[in-house]
Design a protein around this motif. Structure first.
Motif, PDB file in Angstrom:
ATOM      1  N   ASN A  56       0.900  -1.355  -0.144  1.00 24.48           N
ATOM      2  CA  ASN A  56      -0.046  -0.114   0.054  1.00 24.48           C
ATOM      3  C   ASN A  56       0.904   1.219  -0.006  1.00 24.48           C
ATOM      4  O   ASN A  56       0.378   2.082  -0.440  1.00 24.48           O
ATOM      5  CB  ASN A  56      -0.877  -0.102   1.210  1.00 24.48           C
ATOM      6  N   VAL A  57       2.175   1.104   0.502  1.00 21.88           N
ATOM      7  CA  VAL A  57       2.832   2.509   0.894  1.00 21.88           C
ATOM      8  C   VAL A  57       3.923   2.825  -0.336  1.00 21.88           C
ATOM      9  O   VAL A  57       4.376   3.899  -0.505  1.00 21.88           O
ATOM     10  CB  VAL A  57       3.567   2.501   2.098  1.00 21.88           C
ATOM     11  N   PHE A  58       4.438   1.768  -1.118  1.00 23.63           N
ATOM     12  CA  PHE A  58       5.490   1.974  -2.075  1.00 23.63           C
ATOM     13  C   PHE A  58       4.568   1.445  -3.538  1.00 23.63           C
ATOM     14  O   PHE A  58       3.733   0.813  -3.796  1.00 23.63           O
ATOM     15  CB  PHE A  58       6.465   0.921  -2.023  1.00 23.63           C
ATOM     16  N   HIS A  59       5.256   2.450  -4.650  1.00 24.42           N
ATOM     17  CA  HIS A  59       4.533   2.343  -6.112  1.00 24.42           C
ATOM     18  C   HIS A  59       4.746   0.887  -6.528  1.00 24.42           C
ATOM     19  O   HIS A  59       3.747   0.271  -7.178  1.00 24.42           O
ATOM     20  CB  HIS A  59       5.183   3.225  -6.781  1.00 24.42           C
ATOM     21  N   SER A  60       5.935   0.185  -6.124  1.00 19.88           N
ATOM     22  CA  SER A  60       6.538  -1.184  -6.426  1.00 19.88           C
ATOM     23  C   SER A  60       6.962  -1.922  -5.427  1.00 19.88           C
ATOM     24  O   SER A  60       8.189  -1.412  -5.003  1.00 19.88           O
ATOM     25  CB  SER A  60       7.288  -1.117  -7.643  1.00 19.88           C
ATOM     26  N   PRO A  61       6.137  -2.599  -4.473  1.00 25.65           N
ATOM     27  CA  PRO A  61       6.711  -3.170  -3.518  1.00 25.65           C
ATOM     28  C   PRO A  61       7.706  -4.346  -4.059  1.00 25.65           C
ATOM     29  O   PRO A  61       7.712  -5.034  -5.067  1.00 25.65           O
ATOM     30  CB  PRO A  61       5.633  -3.830  -2.927  1.00 25.65           C
ATOM     31  N   ALA A  62       8.979  -4.723  -2.964  1.00 26.36           N
ATOM     32  CA  ALA A  62       9.853  -5.736  -3.484  1.00 26.36           C
ATOM     33  C   ALA A  62       9.251  -7.133  -3.002  1.00 26.36           C
ATOM     34  O   ALA A  62       8.015  -7.111  -2.247  1.00 26.36           O
ATOM     35  CB  ALA A  62      11.000  -5.549  -2.440  1.00 26.36           C
ATOM     36  N   ARG A  63       9.685  -8.143  -3.596  1.00 25.51           N
ATOM     37  CA  ARG A  63       9.063  -9.481  -3.424  1.00 25.51           C
ATOM     38  C   ARG A  63       9.622 -10.001  -2.041  1.00 25.51           C
ATOM     39  O   ARG A  63      10.886  -9.770  -1.770  1.00 25.51           O
ATOM     40  CB  ARG A  63       9.517 -10.246  -4.564  1.00 25.51           C
ATOM     41  N   THR A  69      14.829  16.748  -4.431  1.00 22.90           N
ATOM     42  CA  THR A  69      14.615  17.898  -3.474  1.00 22.90           C
ATOM     43  C   THR A  69      13.407  17.760  -2.751  1.00 22.90           C
ATOM     44  O   THR A  69      12.531  16.691  -2.903  1.00 22.90           O
ATOM     45  CB  THR A  69      14.465  19.089  -4.419  1.00 22.90           C
ATOM     46  N   GLU A  70      12.995  18.850  -1.707  1.00 21.04           N
ATOM     47  CA  GLU A  70      11.976  18.453  -1.081  1.00 21.04           C
ATOM     48  C   GLU A  70      10.639  18.497  -2.144  1.00 21.04           C
ATOM     49  O   GLU A  70       9.445  17.696  -1.766  1.00 21.04           O
ATOM     50  CB  GLU A  70      11.642  19.781   0.075  1.00 21.04           C
ATOM     51  N   ALA A  71      10.672  18.997  -3.106  1.00 22.40           N
ATOM     52  CA  ALA A  71       9.507  18.971  -3.630  1.00 22.40           C
ATOM     53  C   ALA A  71       9.144  17.516  -4.548  1.00 22.40           C
ATOM     54  O   ALA A  71       8.229  17.483  -4.791  1.00 22.40           O
ATOM     55  CB  ALA A  71       9.950  19.774  -5.030  1.00 22.40           C
ATOM     56  N   ASP A  72      10.214  16.747  -4.559  1.00 22.09           N
ATOM     57  CA  ASP A  72       9.981  15.194  -5.029  1.00 22.09           C
ATOM     58  C   ASP A  72       9.471  14.222  -3.822  1.00 22.09           C
ATOM     59  O   ASP A  72       9.198  13.285  -4.109  1.00 22.09           O
ATOM     60  CB  ASP A  72      11.515  14.674  -5.436  1.00 22.09           C
ATOM     61  N   LEU A  73       9.538  14.967  -2.719  1.00 20.04           N
ATOM     62  CA  LEU A  73       9.072  13.946  -1.459  1.00 20.04           C
ATOM     63  C   LEU A  73       7.436  14.059  -1.233  1.00 20.04           C
ATOM     64  O   LEU A  73       7.042  14.854  -0.169  1.00 20.04           O
ATOM     65  CB  LEU A  73       9.804  14.528  -0.224  1.00 20.04           C
ATOM     66  N   THR A  74       6.756  13.503  -2.109  1.00 20.17           N
ATOM     67  CA  THR A  74       5.196  13.479  -1.739  1.00 20.17           C
ATOM     68  C   THR A  74       4.843  12.000  -1.999  1.00 20.17           C
ATOM     69  O   THR A  74       5.391  11.402  -3.002  1.00 20.17           O
ATOM     70  CB  THR A  74       4.579  14.434  -3.015  1.00 20.17           C
ATOM     71  N   GLY A  75       3.630  11.699  -1.250  1.00 15.49           N
ATOM     72  CA  GLY A  75       2.849  10.427  -1.692  1.00 15.49           C
ATOM     73  C   GLY A  75       4.080   9.260  -1.334  1.00 15.49           C
ATOM     74  O   GLY A  75       4.874   8.960  -0.547  1.00 15.49           O
ATOM     75  N   LYS A  76       3.775   8.142  -2.402  1.00 18.07           N
ATOM     76  CA  LYS A  76       4.535   7.123  -2.163  1.00 18.07           C
ATOM     77  C   LYS A  76       5.925   7.389  -2.428  1.00 18.07           C
ATOM     78  O   LYS A  76       6.715   6.575  -1.855  1.00 18.07           O
ATOM     79  CB  LYS A  76       3.790   5.924  -3.280  1.00 18.07           C
ATOM     80  N   ALA A  77       6.518   8.346  -3.436  1.00 23.77           N
ATOM     81  CA  ALA A  77       7.786   8.472  -3.516  1.00 23.77           C
ATOM     82  C   ALA A  77       8.534   9.154  -2.259  1.00 23.77           C
ATOM     83  O   ALA A  77       9.607   8.549  -1.830  1.00 23.77           O
ATOM     84  CB  ALA A  77       7.992   9.733  -4.692  1.00 23.77           C
ATOM     85  N   ARG A  78       7.627   9.657  -1.386  1.00 24.17           N
ATOM     86  CA  ARG A  78       8.068  10.126   0.051  1.00 24.17           C
ATOM     87  C   ARG A  78       8.561   8.851   0.853  1.00 24.17           C
ATOM     88  O   ARG A  78       9.314   8.734   1.694  1.00 24.17           O
ATOM     89  CB  ARG A  78       7.133  11.129   0.631  1.00 24.17           C
ATOM     90  N   GLN A  79       7.693   7.778   0.995  1.00 23.37           N
ATOM     91  CA  GLN A  79       7.708   6.814   1.511  1.00 23.37           C
ATOM     92  C   GLN A  79       8.914   6.087   1.162  1.00 23.37           C
ATOM     93  O   GLN A  79       9.685   5.447   2.108  1.00 23.37           O
ATOM     94  CB  GLN A  79       6.325   6.034   1.376  1.00 23.37           C
ATOM     95  N   ALA A  80       9.043   5.761  -0.097  1.00 25.62           N
ATOM     96  CA  ALA A  80      10.455   4.825  -0.599  1.00 25.62           C
ATOM     97  C   ALA A  80      11.655   5.674  -0.291  1.00 25.62           C
ATOM     98  O   ALA A  80      12.531   5.090   0.004  1.00 25.62           O
ATOM     99  CB  ALA A  80       9.967   4.998  -2.126  1.00 25.62           C
ATOM    100  N   PHE A  81      11.403   6.965  -0.402  1.00 27.27           N
ATOM    101  CA  PHE A  81      12.652   7.823   0.116  1.00 27.27           C
ATOM    102  C   PHE A  81      12.918   7.633   1.773  1.00 27.27           C
ATOM    103  O   PHE A  81      14.128   7.467   2.157  1.00 27.27           O
ATOM    104  CB  PHE A  81      12.593   9.347  -0.184  1.00 27.27           C
TER     105      PHE A  81
END
Length: 159
Positions: free
Chosen positions: A15-22, A38-50
């Motif tokens: 639920n939290v990553f665009h593409s979860p690892a197996r 940058t901070e602008a890239d840190l939104t939604g699921k991309a933020r969680q991956a980061f």
């Protein structure tokens, strides 16, 4: 040599990553993906991956927890080749041969992180953007020894 495999305790990574690892795939930090963010890239699921995602080297998906385990040299070589191809396909490296050294360095960094930990130790990663770039910190959770009473069935043979 030790590396870490993706481990899941529930379905939350789906639920939290665009593409979860197996589950069970070999993982590395994968912080290089965020080197120009940058901070602008840190939104939604991309933020969680980061923020806390390890990178699976088979699916190139993300996972929250990894567990330390032994790895065979042939597996390490195959992981290096796969990661080098990923650098070509996604990041424009000129060739897999040219990217192989960097791929091996990424795997060696993960091996160094795992080396002093017992098998099944869990590791999490936390990232933050700083003036100098991406800063990673790691947290380990030692595996508990299981007692026989956790598995034994108590009863009587006289019944």
């Amino acid at each position: 040599m030790k590396l870490a495999r993706a481990i899941h305790f529930d379905e939350s990574d789906r639920n939290v990553f665009h593409s979860p690892a197996r589950t069970g795939e070999w993982c590395i930090s994968g912080g290089f993906e965020f080197s120009n963010w940058t901070e602008a890239d840190l939104t939604g699921k991309a933020r969680q991956a980061f923020a806390n995602g390890w990178l699976g080297v088979e699916t190139f998906g993300r996972v929250t927890f990894v567990a330390v385990t032994q790895v065979e040299p042939a597996e390490v070589d195959a992981l290096g080749q796969a990661l080098a191809r990923h650098f070509v396909d996604l990041y424009g490296a000129p060739s897999a041969e040219a990217a192989l050294g960097v791929a091996r360095d990424e795997i060696a960094q993960m091996a160094d992180l795992c080396e002093d930990h017992d098998p099944n130790t869990l590791i999490t990663v936390a990232r933050e953007l700083t003036g100098a770039g991406v800063r990673e910190t790691y947290r380990t959770i030692a595996a508990r020894a299981a007692g026989i009473d956790q598995f034994a069935i108590h009863g009587s043979l006289d019944e």
